[in-house]
Motif scaffolding. Structure first.
Motif, PDB file in Angstrom:
ATOM      1  N   ALA A  36       0.785  -1.168   0.132  1.00 60.78           N
ATOM      2  CA  ALA A  36      -0.154  -0.006  -0.083  1.00 60.78           C
ATOM      3  C   ALA A  36       0.789   1.383  -0.178  1.00 60.78           C
ATOM      4  O   ALA A  36       0.647   2.261  -0.780  1.00 60.78           O
ATOM      5  N   HIS A  37       2.007   1.242   0.858  1.00 56.43           N
ATOM      6  CA  HIS A  37       2.730   2.373   0.903  1.00 56.43           C
ATOM      7  C   HIS A  37       3.402   2.558  -0.443  1.00 56.43           C
ATOM      8  O   HIS A  37       3.866   3.964  -0.922  1.00 56.43           O
ATOM      9  N   ARG A  38       4.011   1.423  -1.073  1.00 58.31           N
ATOM     10  CA  ARG A  38       4.857   1.432  -2.228  1.00 58.31           C
ATOM     11  C   ARG A  38       3.791   2.053  -3.207  1.00 58.31           C
ATOM     12  O   ARG A  38       4.408   2.893  -4.293  1.00 58.31           O
ATOM     13  N   ALA A  39       2.638   1.437  -3.627  1.00 54.44           N
ATOM     14  CA  ALA A  39       1.936   1.698  -4.634  1.00 54.44           C
ATOM     15  C   ALA A  39       1.000   3.221  -4.791  1.00 54.44           C
ATOM     16  O   ALA A  39       1.104   4.018  -5.523  1.00 54.44           O
ATOM     17  N   PHE A  40       0.932   3.231  -3.265  1.00 51.08           N
ATOM     18  CA  PHE A  40      -0.170   4.448  -3.232  1.00 51.08           C
ATOM     19  C   PHE A  40      -0.040   5.442  -2.048  1.00 51.08           C
ATOM     20  O   PHE A  40      -0.532   6.596  -1.866  1.00 51.08           O
ATOM     21  N   GLY A  41       1.036   5.263  -1.305  1.00 48.70           N
ATOM     22  CA  GLY A  41       1.647   6.021  -0.275  1.00 48.70           C
ATOM     23  C   GLY A  41       0.650   6.189   0.918  1.00 48.70           C
ATOM     24  O   GLY A  41       0.570   7.202   1.369  1.00 48.70           O
ATOM     25  N   GLU A  88     -11.341   0.771  -4.862  1.00 54.98           N
ATOM     26  CA  GLU A  88     -10.614   0.960  -5.918  1.00 54.98           C
ATOM     27  C   GLU A  88      -9.038   0.564  -5.793  1.00 54.98           C
ATOM     28  O   GLU A  88      -8.685  -0.404  -6.537  1.00 54.98           O
ATOM     29  N   ARG A  89      -8.462   1.147  -4.807  1.00 61.03           N
ATOM     30  CA  ARG A  89      -6.940   0.684  -4.481  1.00 61.03           C
ATOM     31  C   ARG A  89      -7.059  -0.805  -4.140  1.00 61.03           C
ATOM     32  O   ARG A  89      -6.003  -1.462  -4.763  1.00 61.03           O
ATOM     33  N   ALA A  90      -7.899  -1.056  -3.424  1.00 58.85           N
ATOM     34  CA  ALA A  90      -7.653  -2.348  -2.694  1.00 58.85           C
ATOM     35  C   ALA A  90      -7.979  -3.467  -3.805  1.00 58.85           C
ATOM     36  O   ALA A  90      -7.100  -4.536  -4.089  1.00 58.85           O
ATOM     37  N   ALA A  91      -9.013  -3.135  -4.799  1.00 58.03           N
ATOM     38  CA  ALA A  91      -9.221  -4.201  -6.125  1.00 58.03           C
ATOM     39  C   ALA A  91      -7.825  -4.102  -6.969  1.00 58.03           C
ATOM     40  O   ALA A  91      -7.395  -5.249  -7.377  1.00 58.03           O
ATOM     41  N   LEU A  92      -7.153  -3.130  -7.052  1.00 54.22           N
ATOM     42  CA  LEU A  92      -5.989  -3.133  -8.000  1.00 54.22           C
ATOM     43  C   LEU A  92      -4.963  -4.095  -7.392  1.00 54.22           C
ATOM     44  O   LEU A  92      -4.156  -4.712  -7.948  1.00 54.22           O
ATOM     45  N   PHE A 142       2.509  -7.087 -12.844  1.00 51.69           N
ATOM     46  CA  PHE A 142       1.667  -5.989 -12.765  1.00 51.69           C
ATOM     47  C   PHE A 142       1.779  -4.990 -11.622  1.00 51.69           C
ATOM     48  O   PHE A 142       2.426  -5.326 -10.446  1.00 51.69           O
ATOM     49  N   ASP A 143       1.804  -3.729 -12.060  1.00 52.15           N
ATOM     50  CA  ASP A 143       2.030  -2.726 -11.157  1.00 52.15           C
ATOM     51  C   ASP A 143       0.939  -1.946 -10.706  1.00 52.15           C
ATOM     52  O   ASP A 143       0.172  -1.257 -11.557  1.00 52.15           O
ATOM     53  N   PRO A 144       0.399  -2.057  -9.390  1.00 54.51           N
ATOM     54  CA  PRO A 144      -1.186  -1.372  -9.055  1.00 54.51           C
ATOM     55  C   PRO A 144      -0.805   0.004  -9.063  1.00 54.51           C
ATOM     56  O   PRO A 144      -1.717   0.876  -9.263  1.00 54.51           O
ATOM     57  N   ALA A 145       0.348   0.803  -9.063  1.00 57.62           N
ATOM     58  CA  ALA A 145       0.526   2.155  -9.171  1.00 57.62           C
ATOM     59  C   ALA A 145       0.321   2.758 -10.595  1.00 57.62           C
ATOM     60  O   ALA A 145       0.241   3.732 -10.672  1.00 57.62           O
ATOM     61  N   ALA A 146       0.758   1.823 -11.421  1.00 60.52           N
ATOM     62  CA  ALA A 146       0.723   2.412 -12.888  1.00 60.52           C
ATOM     63  C   ALA A 146      -0.136   1.202 -13.614  1.00 60.52           C
ATOM     64  O   ALA A 146       0.534   0.223 -14.489  1.00 60.52           O
ATOM     65  N   PRO A 147      -1.481   0.959 -13.554  1.00 54.63           N
ATOM     66  CA  PRO A 147      -1.966  -0.258 -13.937  1.00 54.63           C
ATOM     67  C   PRO A 147      -2.182  -0.212 -15.599  1.00 54.63           C
ATOM     68  O   PRO A 147      -2.712   0.786 -15.864  1.00 54.63           O
ATOM     69  N   SER A 148      -2.241  -1.489 -15.932  1.00 57.36           N
ATOM     70  CA  SER A 148      -2.433  -1.430 -17.460  1.00 57.36           C
ATOM     71  C   SER A 148      -4.030  -1.681 -17.492  1.00 57.36           C
ATOM     72  O   SER A 148      -4.556  -1.814 -16.672  1.00 57.36           O
TER      73      SER A 148
END
Length: 231
Positions: A173-178, A187-191, A202-208
């Motif tokens: 959570a910290h790495r992807a969304f701070g 939304e973030r939980a689902a990513l 896959f990168d939740p911070a920059a999702p395809s």
């Protein structure tokens, strides 16, 4: 003493020793958080051998400090019947077998439960062999009996790989969304949950686009997940 009898005796001793050791470690981790997992060690060795060392970013959090949105999303994505089975989902196994029979070797569907994935993450090694799968099933059933659902969920979301060097939901959570794991919105939980099958891809911070579509499906399913199942 005949050789056959001697071999059988040693096999029995080894089997008994294996049961004692695994029972002891599963019992220990009911009370003590696993300090390292085999996968973490393997990834560190891989990094050294390739000249690209990767550290470990993991920040253990109790289950009460993890957003219920994340728990629902993970269950919806990985094991919708988590609160109905006892480590192995026989119904899902049958469905996976029927699906795989129709694929004729093209693309296989797995049937690992969250408990089986937790057993793999904490005690075993990556790979697909019948030996590892048998150990996975054995440990999953043992964990269900000794840990219960809440502890299994707690350990799983704290040790699962969520990216290169990233283990557990707090670090992810910290790495992807701070943000902390307690502040994850649907939304973030689902990513994050959508990235679990291939966390190094896959990168939740920059999702395809594909990851966003999978996350949308997970978010819709997560709304129906009840967290008040078996303890």
């Amino acid at each position: 003493m005949p050789l056959a009898r001697l071999v059988l005796r040693w096999c029995a001793r080894l089997a008994f020793g294996f049961v004692v050791v695994t029972f002891a470690f599963v019992t220990l981790y009911h009370y003590v958080n696993p300090p390292l997992t085999p996968l973490m060690v393997i990834r560190m060795i891989e990094g050294v051998l390739t000249g690209k060392p990767v550290g470990i970013d993991r920040r253990w959090v109790p289950l009460r400090d993890v957003s219920p949105m994340l728990l629902r999303a993970v269950i919806a994505a990985e094991d919708a019947r988590f609160f109905q089975h006892w480590g192995v989902d026989v119904q899902e196994l049958e469905q996976a077998r029927a699906y795989n029979d129709r694929q004729h070797g093209r693309r296989f569907r797995g049937a690992s439960t969250i408990t089986m994935q937790c057993a793999r993450s904490v005690f075993l090694w990556p790979g697909r062999t019948y030996v590892r799968k048998a150990l996975e099933v054995y440990l999953a059933v043992l964990m269900e009996q000794l840990w219960g659902k809440r502890r299994i969920l707690e350990v799983y979301v704290n040790v699962v790989e969520w990216g290169p060097g990233v283990y557990g939901v707090e670090a992810a959570a910290h790495r992807a969304f701070g943000v902390s794991a307690s502040r994850l919105d649907p939304e973030r939980a689902a990513l994050l949950a959508a990235a679990l099958p291939s966390p190094r891809r896959f990168d939740p911070a920059a999702p395809s686009a594909a990851l966003r579509r999978r996350a949308a499906t997970i978010a819709a399913r997560a709304r129906a997940v009840e967290l008040g199942g078996r303890p």
